[in-house]
Design a protein around this motif. Structure first.
Motif, mmCIF file in Angstrom:
data_model
loop_
_atom_site.group_PDB
_atom_site.id
_atom_site.type_symbol
_atom_site.label_atom_id
_atom_site.label_comp_id
_atom_site.label_asym_id
_atom_site.label_seq_id
_atom_site.Cartn_x
_atom_site.Cartn_y
_atom_site.Cartn_z
ATOM 1 N N MET A 1 -8.119 -14.099 -71.317
ATOM 2 C CA MET A 1 -9.430 -14.514 -71.825
ATOM 3 C C MET A 1 -10.217 -15.211 -70.721
ATOM 4 O O MET A 1 -11.437 -15.083 -70.663
ATOM 5 N N VAL A 2 -9.544 -15.976 -69.896
ATOM 6 C CA VAL A 2 -10.218 -16.436 -68.682
ATOM 7 C C VAL A 2 -9.542 -15.757 -67.491
ATOM 8 O O VAL A 2 -8.354 -15.431 -67.524
ATOM 9 N N GLY A 3 -10.336 -15.510 -66.474
ATOM 10 C CA GLY A 3 -9.827 -14.866 -65.271
ATOM 11 C C GLY A 3 -9.711 -13.351 -65.411
ATOM 12 O O GLY A 3 -10.097 -12.763 -66.425
ATOM 13 N N GLY B 1 -15.056 -15.890 -66.634
ATOM 14 C CA GLY B 1 -14.798 -15.916 -65.194
ATOM 15 C C GLY B 1 -13.907 -14.752 -64.771
ATOM 16 O O GLY B 1 -13.524 -13.907 -65.582
ATOM 17 N N ALA C 1 -11.029 -10.128 -65.254
ATOM 18 C CA ALA C 1 -12.416 -9.638 -65.245
ATOM 19 C C ALA C 1 -13.280 -10.493 -66.176
ATOM 20 O O ALA C 1 -12.822 -10.909 -67.245
ATOM 21 N N GLU D 1 -16.119 -10.839 -68.991
ATOM 22 C CA GLU D 1 -16.222 -9.998 -70.188
ATOM 23 C C GLU D 1 -17.617 -10.092 -70.805
ATOM 24 O O GLU D 1 -18.104 -11.176 -71.119
HETATM 25 CA CA LIG Z 1 -11.063 -11.847 -68.682
#
Ligand SMILES: [Ca+2]
Ligand SMILES: *[C@@H]1O[C@H](CO)[C@@H](O)[C@H](O)[C@H]1NC(C)=O
Ligand SMILES: [Ca+2]
Length: 356
Positions: A279-281, A317, A283, A285
């Motif tokens: 969810m973070v890092g 991010g 790609a 979104e």
């Molecule tokens: Ca992501």
């Protein structure tokens, strides 16, 4: 869809210019540059929905591709509706409109557990013949640090405010670093170089849709209150990496301490409390919301953002984010791109109201 793009469909190609991101923090290393819009649409909702013709009801899809496609769709998890505190009163990047912290309710929905992968996007393209915007434009933005010397040497145009972004001819989801690259060894990595319309078309084809920013952030937080990251407040609990980010000095040296200097295979890092990966890092979104930095503090139910705009909100991010330049791998963090933008760190995942 921007009017620029609409004109492309109606009248053929208009010349496009590249421009640096004008708004937001100038130190913003992660936000990708945009395709400059010479004639910004006043009303982004006026354009027809280009995704509609790729939906399952459209009837133009070859039947043969269906079997394969069904198998490649992401697993989804039920995100039980509820209320949460969206945004933060301690913004990491105030100019991004992370505040105020506000009470928001969202209804239940299902969410892809992972970012949409190259393999999944390939089955969509195989079934529909879809051509991405980067392929139509003939170029896309690639982070300089991952380009070959021969490709780099052919590029004369750079973005002043973010010189590490280069418009690379022939860069697209199949050729992430331009014509001398391919994605065959990265089929389980997130698809990148997809515009908002491309992402919307994919989700529509899969009988899904893009999440609203509120749904995305609710899912990111996974029931934790007032935490920075999907897993808590410490970036590296017990010395472990929980997301594909940047370690080292941005933009010159990525040590790859977390195992990856570019995208990683989806699900390479631990899931959050709702069972969602990356969810973070990895790609960035896309979400369905138009961008604004002004939010009401009044409690909202299923907010969908402004009715129109020129940029779309992206969340989470990417592998390029480092605290020194792009402290945007937090659930409250947000950034924007024009809907026709694409880049080597921008992807998406889908959601659905119904179980799939
Ligand atoms: Ca992501
Ligand atoms: C894809 O790229 C790899 C190197 O990254 C290369 O070894 C391989 O031959 C390429 N495949 C095709 C089909 O071009
Ligand atoms: Ca990394």
């Amino acid at each position: 869809m921007s009017r620029c793009l609409l004109l492309l469909f109606v009248f053929g190609c208009v010349s496009r210019l590249f421009g640096a991101e004008q708004e937001g923090s100038p130190s913003c290393g992660c936000a990708t540059p945009r395709r400059a819009d010479p004639d910004p649409a006043e009303d982004g909702t006026a354009a027809p929905d280009p995704a509609a013709k790729y939906s399952r009801g459209a009837g133009e899809k070859p039947c043969a591709a269906r079997g394969e496609e069904e198998n490649t769709q992401s697993q989804m998890v039920l995100i039980s509706g509820g209320e949460f505190l969206m945004g933060t009163d301690n913004p990491g990047i105030p100019a991004d409109g992370e505040s105020p912290q506000r009470l928001v309710q969202v209804d239940s929905f299902h969410m892809d557990v992972q970012e949409v992968t190259n393999r999944q996007f390939q089955s969509f393209v195989g079934a529909t013949g879809y051509v991405t915007e980067a392929e139509k434009f003939g170029d896309s933005f690639v982070f300089e640090g991952i380009l070959s010397e021969s490709v780099k040497n052919q590029i004369t145009q750079a973005v002043a405010a973010a010189p590490w972004w280069l418009p690379v001819k022939g860069a697209n989801w199949r050729q992430p670093e331009g014509p001398d690259s391919n994605n065959t060894d990265r089929l389980d990595h997130p698809v990148i170089h997809v515009s908002w319309a491309d992402a919307n078309a994919y989700c529509s084809w899969a009988d899904r849709r893009l999440p609203t920013e509120a749904e995305w952030e609710y899912a990111c937080r996974s029931g934790l209150k007032d935490r920075l990251y999907p897993w808590g407040n410490k970036l590296n609990p017990k010395g472990q990496h929980y997301a594909n980010l940047w370690q080292g000095d941005f933009p010159n040296h990525n040590s790859g301490e977390d195992g990856y200097v570019k995208t990683s295979p989806v699900k390479s890092f631990p899931a959050n409390g709702f069972g969602l990966y990356d969810m973070v890092g990895n790609a960035w979104e896309w979400t369905s919301d138009w961008w604004t930095v002004h939010h009401t503090a009044v409690q909202q139910h299923n907010p969908t953002g402004p009715p129109s705009g020129t940029d779309k909100v992206k969340k989470g991010g990417s592998y390029m984010c480092h605290k020194s330049y792009c402290y945007r791998y937090r659930c409250a963090a947000r950034s924007q791109n024009s809907p026709d933008s694409s880049a080597s760190n921008l992807g998406f995942r889908c959601v659905s109201q119904e179980q799939q």
